[in-house]
Design an enzyme around this catalytic site. Structure first.
Site, PDB file in Angstrom:
ATOM      1  N   HIS A   1     -10.419  33.781 -15.371  1.00 22.54           N
ATOM      2  CA  HIS A   1      -9.072  33.723 -14.784  1.00 22.54           C
ATOM      3  C   HIS A   1      -9.117  34.016 -13.284  1.00 22.54           C
ATOM      4  CE1 HIS A   1      -7.382  33.752 -18.856  1.00 22.54           C
ATOM      5  NE2 HIS A   1      -6.188  33.536 -18.317  1.00 22.54           N
TER       6      HIS A   1
ATOM      7  N   HIS B   1      -9.855  42.724 -18.707  1.00 27.63           N
ATOM      8  CA  HIS B   1     -11.036  42.775 -17.841  1.00 27.63           C
ATOM      9  C   HIS B   1     -11.090  44.093 -17.104  1.00 27.63           C
ATOM     10  CE1 HIS B   1     -12.616  38.715 -18.254  1.00 27.63           C
ATOM     11  NE2 HIS B   1     -11.386  38.259 -18.203  1.00 27.63           N
TER      12      HIS B   1
END
Length: 570
Positions: free
Chosen positions: A160, A211
């Site tokens: 991302h 993350h």
């Protein structure tokens, strides 16, 4: 102990208290924590395993700080915002939107974005499978996502972040180009939007617990390097391919196929390779299509919104999108039906090139034709569900606590084993558990009191409970470190309306220690993956790229009302 688990419809499973008195009568056994360590030793080459072990402490070190950050900022509004906006950094979003650029006069910008996204998806997936590093542990983190497949991937680095930063940096570089036609005020506003987009996506990965800091930093650096390379060298590469014969094009296509072949084998069943193959297919189709289209007479036909008019432009877009979905719906089942015969023939010649986790054609007879072979583009049948999910009470988001993938489970067990070793004595080992079955646990559960006749909370009450159970502000990172490697067995009531004999559902919560069997028992079981899926995906997405840049623009010129041939440059 009370816990809740939110689902995509915005509701939450009822919180259940567990009476441990019945379970404690069972014989105590120690979790098989060492197996989690041996798994990666067995699955990875020694040199890759050693590199993984050197990087793993970073993931563990940053997890309590991430949990503290999440607990400090957490709110239902931000949950929905970051879960929804995360879709703007996915390859699905770009795959649906990018073809429109080729149909609306922005082919060069669209091709640059495809190059960057393909490079970002491939190289972040390459590194993910190479290191096989887990995402930050849950608990203590809560994972907030609208994607069912994202949590199945490894964490390092963030795709991302690479996608978002590459697009934002490239856009800013284009806006600062001296030949940019925008007014200074417009240019400033667009630059601010690009910065906001990148920051929102990158920070959202931290907020959503998907993350860690290292993941997004490395992903962002990769995205920036990819965009700089494309901005300064992309046009020169395009001109070189266009001006030379098919041998230069063939060399580039061969390079893409070689990169697919050398993609590292992961230690677990991770879908990173699938996404890499899909974008490699798009790249192959894109390069073939632009090379052919650039040499044809159709390349001299410009796009002029004022001359064509909005109705014609909208019809062109709808026609192109429908044709792409039609190609995918026809090509995928046809290839899944026909390729196994070819693969079996290849196997008899000893030429098969199997990958781990893919079943060879000699071991199956047929493949389900409605098989979902990728997560890059939705099936036509998925579209109503996607719209309903976004419009629903939970805006399509799911809040999960506990292991969601094999990598999560192994890391939970590995961290648990580390804590055992540090404890120094068997009497203080937190991993001692009671050997009990799911039925034993279900029998020992007592539902919370509420107003419902069936003894369980209503969806509205469950959602309220879920919000109230969010981590309290004021906790320190050390408080969250104590939750790492933990989990509670939660028993949710079965749907007695649809199936009176249904068993309760057992899943992983967020507090007490679990053994190896319980940690793995409720993970999403990976489906059978067939060897022909790789070639199927490569051909399908190659076709999508080719359709978008050459075939569909050519077809426009043969459809009354969509043609722009009268605008041809002499």
């Amino acid at each position: 102990m009370n816990n809740t688990h939110s689902h995509a419809n915005g509701g939450a499973l009822p919180a259940i208290t567990i009476d441990t008195a019945t379970i404690e009568k069972k014989e105590q056994v120690v979790d098989a924590g060492l197996q989690s360590l041996d798994h990666y030793k067995r699955s990875l080459p020694k040199w890759r395993y050693n590199l993984r072990q050197q990087a793993l402490p970073l993931v563990r070190w940053e997890t309590p700080y991430l949990a503290w950050l999440q607990a400090t900022l957490r709110s239902p509004t931000l949950d929905s915002y970051f879960a929804i906006t995360a879709n703007l950094g996915t390859h699905t979003f770009f795959m649906i939107g990018l073809p429109i650029m080729f149909w609306c006069g922005n082919a060069s910008f669209g091709k640059a974005l495809v190059h960057m996204l393909a490079a970002g998806v491939f190289f972040t997936g390459f590194i993910k499978d190479f290191f096989s590093l887990p995402r930050p542990l849950s608990p203590p983190l809560h994972r907030i996502t609208m994607s069912g497949s994202a949590a199945l991937e490894y964490g390092f680095p963030s795709t991302h972040s690479a996608n978002a930063v590459s697009v934002a940096v490239y856009a800013i570089l284009c806006l600062r180009d001296p030949d940019n036609p925008f007014q200074p005020s417009t240019r400033t506003a667009l630059e601010a939007l690009a910065y906001f987009y990148a920051i929102s996506i990158v920070f959202g990965r931290l907020y959503c617990g998907m993350h860690g800091f290292v993941d997004v930093i490395v992903g962002s650096i990769m995205g920036a390097l990819i965009s700089l390379t494309e901005f300064y060298y992309g046009a020169a590469l395009n001109n070189y391919l266009l001006e030379n014969s098919w041998t230069s094009l063939s060399a580039m296509l061969l390079l893409i196929i070689v990169l697919i072949r050398v993609h590292p084998e992961p230690a677990d069943d991770c879908p990173c390779f699938d996404d890499s193959v899909a974008f490699a297919g798009v790249m192959i189709g894109l390069e073939i299509g632009t090379w052919r289209f650039g040499r044809s007479s159709f390349a001299s036909i410009p796009f002029d919104l004022n001359a064509l008019g909005w109705p014609a432009v909208i019809l062109r877009i709808l026609f192109g999108v429908l044709l792409i979905f039609a190609w995918r719906e026809v090509a995928k089942p046809s290839l899944l039906r026909g390729l196994p015969h070819l693969f079996r023939l290849i196997e008899t010649r000893g030429l098969s090139l199997p990958r781990r986790f893919f079943m060879p054609a000699s071991e199956y007879k047929k493949i389900p034709l409605r098989l979902r072979v990728d997560n890059v583009m939705p099936n036509v049948s998925d579209l109503p569900g996607l719209i309903t999910a976004v419009r629903g009470p939970g805006r399509g988001r799911s809040v999960s606590v506990g292991p969601q993938s094999a990598a999560d489970a192994y890391e939970t067990l590995a961290y648990r084993e580390r804590r055992r070793r540090e404890s120094g004595s068997a009497g203080s080992i937190p991993g001692l558990r009671n050997e009990a079955s799911a039925q034993d646990i279900a029998a020992a559960t007592t539902p919370l009191d509420d107003k419902n006749s069936n003894g369980y909370m209503s969806p509205a009450e469950a959602r309220s409970s879920a919000i109230s159970s969010l981590p309290l502000h004021g906790q320190r990172p050390s408080d969250f470190e104590k939750q790492m490697g933990e989990g509670t067995v939660i028993v949710s009531p079965a749907d007695i309306d649809e199936n009176p004999d249904a068993e309760p559902v057992v899943y992983i919560g967020s507090q007490d220690e679990l053994g190896h069997k319980e940690v793995f028992s409720k993970l999403v079981k990976p489906r059978v993956r067939y060897d022909v899926e790789v070639v199927t995906k490569l051909v399908v997405y190659c076709g999508i790229g080719w359709l978008a840049v050459e075939i569909i623009p050519v077809l426009y010129e043969f459809i009354p009302g969509l043609s722009a041939g009268h605008l041809r440059i002499a």
